[in-house]
Design a protein around this motif. Structure first.
Motif, PDB file in Angstrom:
ATOM      1  N   MET A   1       0.971  -1.037   0.503  1.00  0.00           N
ATOM      2  CA  MET A   1      -0.524   0.519  -0.118  1.00  0.00           C
ATOM      3  C   MET A   1       0.974   1.527  -0.158  1.00  0.00           C
ATOM      4  SD  MET A   1      -3.153  -1.031   2.939  1.00  0.00           S
ATOM      5  CE  MET A   1      -3.942   0.725   2.756  1.00  0.00           C
ATOM      6  N   ILE A   2       1.967   1.281   0.592  1.00  0.00           N
ATOM      7  CA  ILE A   2       3.294   2.718   0.824  1.00  0.00           C
ATOM      8  C   ILE A   2       3.543   2.769  -0.065  1.00  0.00           C
ATOM      9  CG2 ILE A   2       5.116   3.095   1.393  1.00  0.00           C
ATOM     10  CD1 ILE A   2       4.311   1.942   4.133  1.00  0.00           C
ATOM     11  N   GLU A   3       3.566   2.316  -0.630  1.00  0.00           N
ATOM     12  CA  GLU A   3       4.019   1.087  -2.377  1.00  0.00           C
ATOM     13  C   GLU A   3       3.116   1.889  -3.247  1.00  0.00           C
ATOM     14  OE1 GLU A   3       7.382   1.422  -4.908  1.00  0.00           O
ATOM     15  OE2 GLU A   3       7.308   1.417  -3.338  1.00  0.00           O
ATOM     16  N   LEU A   4       1.792   1.757  -3.545  1.00  0.00           N
ATOM     17  CA  LEU A   4       1.002   2.187  -4.101  1.00  0.00           C
ATOM     18  C   LEU A   4       0.951   3.675  -3.839  1.00  0.00           C
ATOM     19  CD1 LEU A   4      -1.881  -0.598  -3.858  1.00  0.00           C
ATOM     20  CD2 LEU A   4      -0.736   0.241  -5.701  1.00  0.00           C
ATOM     21  N   CYS A   5       0.817   4.011  -2.518  1.00  0.00           N
ATOM     22  CA  CYS A   5       1.069   5.606  -2.449  1.00  0.00           C
ATOM     23  C   CYS A   5       2.336   6.227  -3.118  1.00  0.00           C
ATOM     24  CB  CYS A   5       0.887   5.830  -1.122  1.00  0.00           C
ATOM     25  SG  CYS A   5      -0.973   5.381  -0.123  1.00  0.00           S
ATOM     26  N   ARG A   6       2.884   5.847  -3.693  1.00  0.00           N
ATOM     27  CA  ARG A   6       4.755   6.626  -3.573  1.00  0.00           C
ATOM     28  C   ARG A   6       4.332   6.804  -5.137  1.00  0.00           C
ATOM     29  NH1 ARG A   6       8.359   3.984   0.678  1.00  0.00           N
ATOM     30  NH2 ARG A   6       8.224   5.763   2.282  1.00  0.00           N
ATOM     31  N   SER A   7       4.490   5.434  -5.879  1.00  0.00           N
ATOM     32  CA  SER A   7       4.864   5.264  -7.043  1.00  0.00           C
ATOM     33  C   SER A   7       4.040   5.201  -7.969  1.00  0.00           C
ATOM     34  CB  SER A   7       5.323   3.871  -7.515  1.00  0.00           C
ATOM     35  OG  SER A   7       4.853   2.879  -6.770  1.00  0.00           O
ATOM     36  N   SER A   8       1.902   4.729  -7.710  1.00  0.00           N
ATOM     37  CA  SER A   8       1.532   5.062  -8.773  1.00  0.00           C
ATOM     38  C   SER A   8       1.373   5.931  -8.884  1.00  0.00           C
ATOM     39  CB  SER A   8       0.799   4.038  -8.318  1.00  0.00           C
ATOM     40  OG  SER A   8      -0.810   4.528  -9.636  1.00  0.00           O
ATOM     41  N   ASN A   9       1.455   6.922 -10.233  1.00  0.00           N
ATOM     42  CA  ASN A   9       1.021   8.479 -10.771  1.00  0.00           C
ATOM     43  C   ASN A   9      -0.347   8.419 -11.188  1.00  0.00           C
ATOM     44  OD1 ASN A   9       4.244   9.080 -10.933  1.00  0.00           O
ATOM     45  ND2 ASN A   9       4.048   8.144 -12.384  1.00  0.00           N
ATOM     46  N   ASN A  10      -1.039   8.014 -11.423  1.00  0.00           N
ATOM     47  CA  ASN A  10      -2.572   7.000 -11.858  1.00  0.00           C
ATOM     48  C   ASN A  10      -3.327   7.122 -10.335  1.00  0.00           C
ATOM     49  OD1 ASN A  10      -1.497   8.050 -14.128  1.00  0.00           O
ATOM     50  ND2 ASN A  10      -1.943   5.900 -14.756  1.00  0.00           N
ATOM     51  N   LEU A  11      -3.096   7.050  -9.162  1.00  0.00           N
ATOM     52  CA  LEU A  11      -3.435   6.933  -8.415  1.00  0.00           C
ATOM     53  C   LEU A  11      -3.667   7.405  -7.521  1.00  0.00           C
ATOM     54  CD1 LEU A  11      -5.263   4.304  -6.329  1.00  0.00           C
ATOM     55  CD2 LEU A  11      -3.653   3.471  -5.647  1.00  0.00           C
ATOM     56  N   GLU A  12      -5.289   8.615  -7.113  1.00  0.00           N
ATOM     57  CA  GLU A  12      -4.592   9.471  -6.329  1.00  0.00           C
ATOM     58  C   GLU A  12      -6.084   8.871  -5.207  1.00  0.00           C
ATOM     59  OE1 GLU A  12      -6.419  13.448  -7.377  1.00  0.00           O
ATOM     60  OE2 GLU A  12      -7.453  11.957  -9.574  1.00  0.00           O
ATOM     61  N   ILE A  13      -4.937   8.836  -3.782  1.00  0.00           N
ATOM     62  CA  ILE A  13      -5.445   8.556  -2.868  1.00  0.00           C
ATOM     63  C   ILE A  13      -5.702   9.464  -1.339  1.00  0.00           C
ATOM     64  CG2 ILE A  13      -5.496   7.199  -0.554  1.00  0.00           C
ATOM     65  CD1 ILE A  13      -3.101   5.351  -2.392  1.00  0.00           C
ATOM     66  N   ARG A  14      -7.361   9.932  -0.753  1.00  0.00           N
ATOM     67  CA  ARG A  14      -7.401  10.375   0.005  1.00  0.00           C
ATOM     68  C   ARG A  14      -7.928   9.487   1.211  1.00  0.00           C
ATOM     69  NH1 ARG A  14      -9.888  16.181  -2.674  1.00  0.00           N
ATOM     70  NH2 ARG A  14      -7.749  16.080  -4.357  1.00  0.00           N
TER      71      ARG A  14
ATOM     72  N   SER B   1      -5.341  14.658   2.027  1.00  0.00           N
ATOM     73  CA  SER B   1      -4.830  14.412   0.685  1.00  0.00           C
ATOM     74  C   SER B   1      -3.632  14.740   0.717  1.00  0.00           C
ATOM     75  CB  SER B   1      -6.035  15.805   0.186  1.00  0.00           C
ATOM     76  OG  SER B   1      -5.424  16.721   0.783  1.00  0.00           O
ATOM     77  N   ASP B   2      -3.165  14.442   2.098  1.00  0.00           N
ATOM     78  CA  ASP B   2      -1.649  14.794   1.541  1.00  0.00           C
ATOM     79  C   ASP B   2      -0.973  13.608   1.146  1.00  0.00           C
ATOM     80  OD1 ASP B   2       1.282  14.913   1.513  1.00  0.00           O
ATOM     81  OD2 ASP B   2       1.060  16.529   3.142  1.00  0.00           O
ATOM     82  N   LYS B   3      -0.366  13.333   0.357  1.00  0.00           N
ATOM     83  CA  LYS B   3      -0.073  11.555   0.177  1.00  0.00           C
ATOM     84  C   LYS B   3       1.422  11.168   0.941  1.00  0.00           C
ATOM     85  CE  LYS B   3      -0.859   9.344  -4.149  1.00  0.00           C
ATOM     86  NZ  LYS B   3       0.244   9.583  -5.433  1.00  0.00           N
ATOM     87  N   SER B   4       2.234  12.344   1.584  1.00  0.00           N
ATOM     88  CA  SER B   4       3.456  11.796   2.866  1.00  0.00           C
ATOM     89  C   SER B   4       2.759  12.206   3.923  1.00  0.00           C
ATOM     90  CB  SER B   4       3.868  12.763   2.708  1.00  0.00           C
ATOM     91  OG  SER B   4       3.741  14.883   3.504  1.00  0.00           O
ATOM     92  N   ALA B   5       1.474  12.454   4.294  1.00  0.00           N
ATOM     93  CA  ALA B   5       1.161  12.504   5.629  1.00  0.00           C
ATOM     94  C   ALA B   5       0.366  10.918   5.605  1.00  0.00           C
ATOM     95  CB  ALA B   5      -0.015  13.408   6.117  1.00  0.00           C
ATOM     96  N   ILE B   6      -0.159  10.270   4.416  1.00  0.00           N
ATOM     97  CA  ILE B   6      -1.107   9.131   4.433  1.00  0.00           C
ATOM     98  C   ILE B   6       0.192   8.854   4.589  1.00  0.00           C
ATOM     99  CG2 ILE B   6      -2.314   7.475   2.405  1.00  0.00           C
ATOM    100  CD1 ILE B   6      -3.682   9.924   1.853  1.00  0.00           C
ATOM    101  N   VAL B   7       1.334   7.807   3.988  1.00  0.00           N
ATOM    102  CA  VAL B   7       2.114   7.573   3.920  1.00  0.00           C
ATOM    103  C   VAL B   7       2.859   7.080   5.411  1.00  0.00           C
ATOM    104  CG1 VAL B   7       4.535   6.826   3.381  1.00  0.00           C
ATOM    105  CG2 VAL B   7       3.357   7.649   1.367  1.00  0.00           C
ATOM    106  N   ASP B   8       2.732   8.553   5.825  1.00  0.00           N
ATOM    107  CA  ASP B   8       3.260   8.388   7.113  1.00  0.00           C
ATOM    108  C   ASP B   8       3.003   7.303   8.697  1.00  0.00           C
ATOM    109  OD1 ASP B   8       5.584  10.069   6.605  1.00  0.00           O
ATOM    110  OD2 ASP B   8       4.725  12.061   7.568  1.00  0.00           O
ATOM    111  N   TYR B   9       1.104   7.763   8.053  1.00  0.00           N
ATOM    112  CA  TYR B   9       0.178   7.353   8.805  1.00  0.00           C
ATOM    113  C   TYR B   9       0.433   5.370   8.509  1.00  0.00           C
ATOM    114  CZ  TYR B   9      -3.817   4.767  10.541  1.00  0.00           C
ATOM    115  OH  TYR B   9      -4.772   3.766  10.415  1.00  0.00           O
ATOM    116  N   LEU B  10       0.643   5.064   7.033  1.00  0.00           N
ATOM    117  CA  LEU B  10       1.152   3.579   7.041  1.00  0.00           C
ATOM    118  C   LEU B  10       1.853   2.937   8.011  1.00  0.00           C
ATOM    119  CD1 LEU B  10      -0.472   3.804   3.117  1.00  0.00           C
ATOM    120  CD2 LEU B  10      -2.006   3.171   5.422  1.00  0.00           C
TER     121      LEU B  10
END
Length: 493
Positions: free
Chosen positions: A389-402, A469-478
């Protein structure tokens, strides 16, 4: 012969089914056998101050002292497996009938109800109390229909009307012979796209243990009808969000049949808002694939599903299910579908709106929804899922996560861990799986499809800091949740 009250009839029936003699029950309760005879005959009911103790003793004795044949019949009648659940179910049934008779005696002077009552007006609390008739405990076989102007009722009171399952029965397992058809009016002009939609999902989630169908139909404002086939009905008209007038309540079989049939005839397939479907049918009919390739994918995630499994963890679970002989789908077909999931998450334009509790529950309970099958993962597998899931957040350009992280400030809370998969051509929902396989529904109404789309957009852009909506904040949570996996794993050693 004088008609017996409902409590006496139930006790008589339970004693007969259990092949239990009056003297045995009297000995267990430490009451003279004459009291048992009077309760069964209807000449009296247990005193109010001793009722709880007596009903608990009756329930326990019926289970512990009944014949083996009687026990099997009771288990079947109450649709439970364990003796503990059977005792609770019998207690609840006796309590419901006892309260019904007790209150009837207090209010009318008789312990046997008239066939039909009329009330000029009732507040909603009293209407619901009468709607929750003791016959609803008969989970072996029930056929219920309802017409409810639920959207005209105060939001905090709506859920009073939605659930007919016996709260004492176990959460796990289904009741396939309990059928509940409800008609409601979906009016987009008056729709609260967050509160009303969440209520609609709650309505479905609360009834996954039974055969529940929800229909949409234009109807006269204020109509409130609830009918159990051949047994009971209550009808009324809402005059405001808190009160009904012209309320009729009846146990007269012919009248009940007329009301039931009139409503049942309105429940046609073209009015279904959602279509129940088993996951295996979604896979075999390729509906699952259609959901993956649908344009404009918007997924609301309330629990972690197979879409978030890396290929190695998927393969390990698949091999384990194959070895156990519990796999119901061709493994190569499932591999193909899972590969499509993986590619979609990597390359398709998908917006993911994840509830924080979906991740935290995954970490705490070690459980993933594997094509609508509960699967427990070990800590290493869970960690790999989180890293994926963390890798998806970081590397998938077409995937938006909130991520929904906090209180939305709505009057209606999220249902228990539902997932909503929305696409332009197809949408479906997966709710809490209680073992009945009634928890997957495809959206069959264009109006509901539009409502789900609009609701997703509003939640996606929700402010007040509740949606991150901040991907870095979501990655930190994961990453924090990965630490949580280590902690839970250490505690379980």
């Amino acid at each position: 012969m004088t008609e017996k009250n409902r409590f006496s009839r139930l006790l008589d029936s339970l004693m007969a089914d259990a092949e239990l003699k009056n003297c045995v029950l009297a000995n267990e309760l430490q009451y003279d056998v004459s009291y048992i005879s009077k309760w069964i005959s209807g000449r009296m009911i247990p005193s109010e101050k001793s009722a709880d103790k007596i009903l608990e003793g009756i329930s326990r004795t019926l289970v512990e002292s009944c014949s083996e044949t009687g026990k099997q019949k009771l288990l079947n009648d109450y649709q439970v497996v364990s003796e503990a659940d059977l005792q609770m179910a019998i207690y609840d049934n006796l309590e419901a009938e006892y309260i019904y008779v007790r209150d009837l005696k207090k209010n009318t002077g008789s312990d046997v109800a008239q066939k039909t009552y009329f009330f000029p007006e009732l507040d909603l609390a009293r209407y619901v109390a009468k709607m929750h008739h003791p016959v609803l405990r008969r989970v072996k076989s029930l056929d219920v229909v309802a017409v409810m102007d639920l959207m005209a009722i105060d939001k905090e009171q709506r859920l009073w009307f939605t659930k007919i399952r016996n709260e004492y029965l176990p959460e796990e397992g289904g009741y396939p012979n309990v059928h509940y058809r409800m008609l409601i009016n979906i009016c987009e002009d008056k729709w609260d796209y967050i509160n009303d939609t969440l209520f609609l999902v709650n309505l479905l989630t609360d009834n996954t243990a039974i055969d529940f169908s929800l229909y949409g139909a234009e109807q006269d404002p204020g109509r409130m009808i609830f009918s159990v086939k051949d047994e009971f009905f209550i009808t009324g008209m809402l005059i405001n969000s808190k009160k009904c007038i012209s309320v009729s309540v009846s146990e007269e079989t012919e009248n009940c049949s007329v009301i039931y049939n009139n409503v049942r005839n309105l429940c046609t397939n073209d009015k279904l808002l959602f279509q129940r479907i088993m996951m295996i049918d979604m896979l075999m009919r390729h509906d699952y694939i259609h959901a993956i390739i649908s344009p404009n994918l918007r997924w609301g995630i309330g629990h972690i599903t197979e879409q978030f499994m890396p290929e190695d963890v998927f393969e390990e679970v698949l091999t384990e299910l194959e070895s156990a002989g519990t796999l119901t789908v061709n493994p190569d077909d499932l591999r193909t579908i899972q590969h499509m999931n993986y590619k979609a998450m990597q390359e398709s334009d998908i917006r993911l709106l994840i509830q924080e509790e979906a991740v935290s529950n995954f970490v705490v309970h070690n459980e993933i929804d594997y094509y609508n099958r509960k699967v427990h993962l070990n800590s290493a597998q869970m960690e790999r899922c989180m890293e994926h899931m963390i890798e998806l957040c970081r590397s998938s350009n077409n995937l938006e996560i909130r991520m929904i992280y906090g209180n939305l400030g709505t009057e209606c809370h999220f249902a228990d861990n539902e997932c909503v998969f929305i696409g332009d051509t197809m949408s479906y929902m997966r709710m809490k799986n209680v073992g009945s396989e009634n928890n997957v529904v495809m959206v069959s109404s264009l109006n509901v499809h539009k409502i789900l789309q609009r609701t997703f957009e509003l939640l996606w852009d929700y402010g007040d800091g509740a949606v991150v909506s901040d991907k870095s904040a979501i990655v930190d949570y994961l990453n924090h949740m990965v630490d949580g996996i280590h902690l839970v794993s250490h505690m379980n050693k």
